[in-house]
Design a protein around this motif. Structure first.
Motif, short mmCIF file in Angstrom:
data_model
loop_
_atom_site.label_atom_id
_atom_site.label_comp_id
_atom_site.label_asym_id
_atom_site.label_seq_id
_atom_site.Cartn_x
_atom_site.Cartn_y
_atom_site.Cartn_z
N ASP A 1 29.35 2.33 36.33
CA ASP A 1 29.65 1.80 37.65
C ASP A 1 30.75 2.66 38.27
O ASP A 1 31.90 2.61 37.84
CB ASP A 1 30.10 0.34 37.56
N VAL A 2 30.39 3.41 39.30
CA VAL A 2 31.32 4.40 39.85
C VAL A 2 32.46 3.78 40.65
O VAL A 2 33.40 4.47 41.05
CB VAL A 2 30.56 5.42 40.74
N PHE A 3 32.39 2.48 40.91
CA PHE A 3 33.43 1.84 41.71
C PHE A 3 34.50 1.17 40.85
O PHE A 3 35.42 0.55 41.37
CB PHE A 3 32.81 0.82 42.67
N PHE A 4 34.38 1.28 39.51
CA PHE A 4 35.42 0.82 38.60
C PHE A 4 36.25 2.00 38.15
O PHE A 4 35.83 3.17 38.24
CB PHE A 4 34.81 0.15 37.37
N THR A 5 37.42 1.73 37.62
CA THR A 5 38.17 2.73 36.87
C THR A 5 37.73 2.61 35.41
O THR A 5 37.17 1.58 35.02
CB THR A 5 39.68 2.49 36.97
N PRO A 6 37.96 3.62 34.58
CA PRO A 6 37.60 3.50 33.16
C PRO A 6 38.24 2.27 32.51
O PRO A 6 37.58 1.58 31.72
CB PRO A 6 38.13 4.80 32.56
N ARG A 7 39.50 1.98 32.81
CA ARG A 7 40.15 0.81 32.21
C ARG A 7 39.44 -0.47 32.63
O ARG A 7 39.18 -1.35 31.80
CB ARG A 7 41.62 0.77 32.62
N TYR B 1 38.93 6.39 39.80
CA TYR B 1 37.59 5.84 39.93
C TYR B 1 36.61 6.65 39.09
O TYR B 1 36.73 7.88 39.00
CB TYR B 1 37.14 5.83 41.39
N VAL B 2 35.66 5.97 38.51
CA VAL B 2 34.69 6.65 37.64
C VAL B 2 33.94 7.72 38.41
O VAL B 2 33.57 8.76 37.84
CB VAL B 2 33.72 5.61 37.03
N ARG B 3 33.73 7.52 39.70
CA ARG B 3 32.99 8.52 40.48
C ARG B 3 33.73 9.85 40.56
O ARG B 3 33.15 10.88 40.89
CB ARG B 3 32.70 8.00 41.89
N GLN B 4 35.04 9.84 40.23
CA GLN B 4 35.83 11.06 40.26
C GLN B 4 35.80 11.82 38.93
O GLN B 4 36.34 12.92 38.84
CB GLN B 4 37.29 10.73 40.62
N LEU B 5 35.19 11.23 37.92
CA LEU B 5 35.16 11.85 36.60
C LEU B 5 34.05 12.89 36.52
O LEU B 5 33.03 12.81 37.20
CB LEU B 5 34.94 10.80 35.51
N SER B 6 34.25 13.87 35.63
CA SER B 6 33.18 14.84 35.36
C SER B 6 32.07 14.18 34.57
O SER B 6 32.22 13.07 34.03
CB SER B 6 33.76 16.02 34.57
N GLY B 7 30.94 14.88 34.46
CA GLY B 7 29.82 14.33 33.70
C GLY B 7 30.18 14.10 32.24
O GLY B 7 29.79 13.09 31.65
N GLY B 8 30.95 15.02 31.65
CA GLY B 8 31.35 14.86 30.25
C GLY B 8 32.26 13.67 30.05
O GLY B 8 32.13 12.95 29.05
#
Length: 234
Positions: free
Chosen positions: A12-18, A53-60
């Motif tokens: 879910d790209v609208f959450f943070t990893p935490r 935000y998860v949407r800011q993370l790389s694919g890895g």
């Protein structure tokens, strides 16, 4: 009892990893006092991105987050479906270090992969599938022993222009100047090969032996299976 990491990225790209880990733990009914959010973030190298935000993370990083989500409820079995597809070398190594640590802690890992070097490095037991059928399922050491061939690689003291005649052994001159001689350990010894090499007039500067790897086993099993099925083979 099972954690699953799918091949496709599913976050879910609208959450943070935490937040994503806390929500996942809640779905599994893990009490807040027993959640391991920070440990999972740290173990998978996501602490510095915990509040992005998860949407800011790389694919890895997204893939590592998927591993963390699969472990929030401490399952004894973790299923990984092509977990390193599209992951760069550094992230892949970090991911596998974490997976190996989970295994040392007692978690059973079921891995599907097309990277044979990963399977050879990480797995205790390996199953090989061909056209939907399991053609082998054995401990890694037993599987690698199914191929009897070995290669003796010789660095000549003087550069060769062609492969010498070695009697019953077939020699091949590699592009780097080394001489490669294949033999079967059940039929002959390294000393016999060396005797033939010396008799062929080759002075040895250095030597090493190469054993079959998992790729060799895979090709021998899958190609043999294809040949057996091919009605046009004859």
């Amino acid at each position: 009892a099972i954690g699953v990491v799918q091949q496709e990225l599913a976050v879910d790209v609208f959450f943070t990893p935490r937040e994503a880990l806390d929500v996942q733990a809640g779905l599994y009914g893990v009490p807040k006092a027993e959640r391991q959010t920070e440990a999972l973030l740290g173990g998978l190298g996501l602490t510095d991105k915990a509040d992005s935000y998860v949407r800011q993370l790389s694919g890895g990083m997204k893939r590592r987050l998927m591993v963390a989500k699969a472990m929030v409820h401490r399952p004894p079995v973790l299923i990984l479906d092509e977990p390193t597809a599209g992951v760069d070398v550094e992230l892949r190594r970090q991911l596998w270090n974490y997976v190996l640590e989970l295994n040392r802690q007692g978690v059973t890992i079921v891995l599907t992969t097309h990277y044979l070097e990963e399977a050879e490095e990480l797995c205790d037991t390996i199953a090989i599938m061909n056209r939907g059928e399991v053609v082998a399922c054995e401990p890694k050491t037993a599987l690698l022993r199914t191929l009897d061939a070995r290669t003796l690689v010789i660095t000549p003291d003087v550069a060769l222009t062609s492969a010498p005649e070695l009697g019953r052994f077939q020699a091949r001159l590699r592009t780097d100047g080394d001489l490669a001689v294949e033999f079967k350990t059940t039929e002959t010894s390294v000393e016999e090969v060396l005797t033939s090499v010396r008799a062929g007039g080759v002075r040895i500067k250095d030597l090493k032996t190469e054993q079959p790897d998992l790729e060799d086993v895979f090709l021998s099993l899958t190609y043999a299976s294809q040949d057996a099925r091919d009605p046009l083979k004859d």
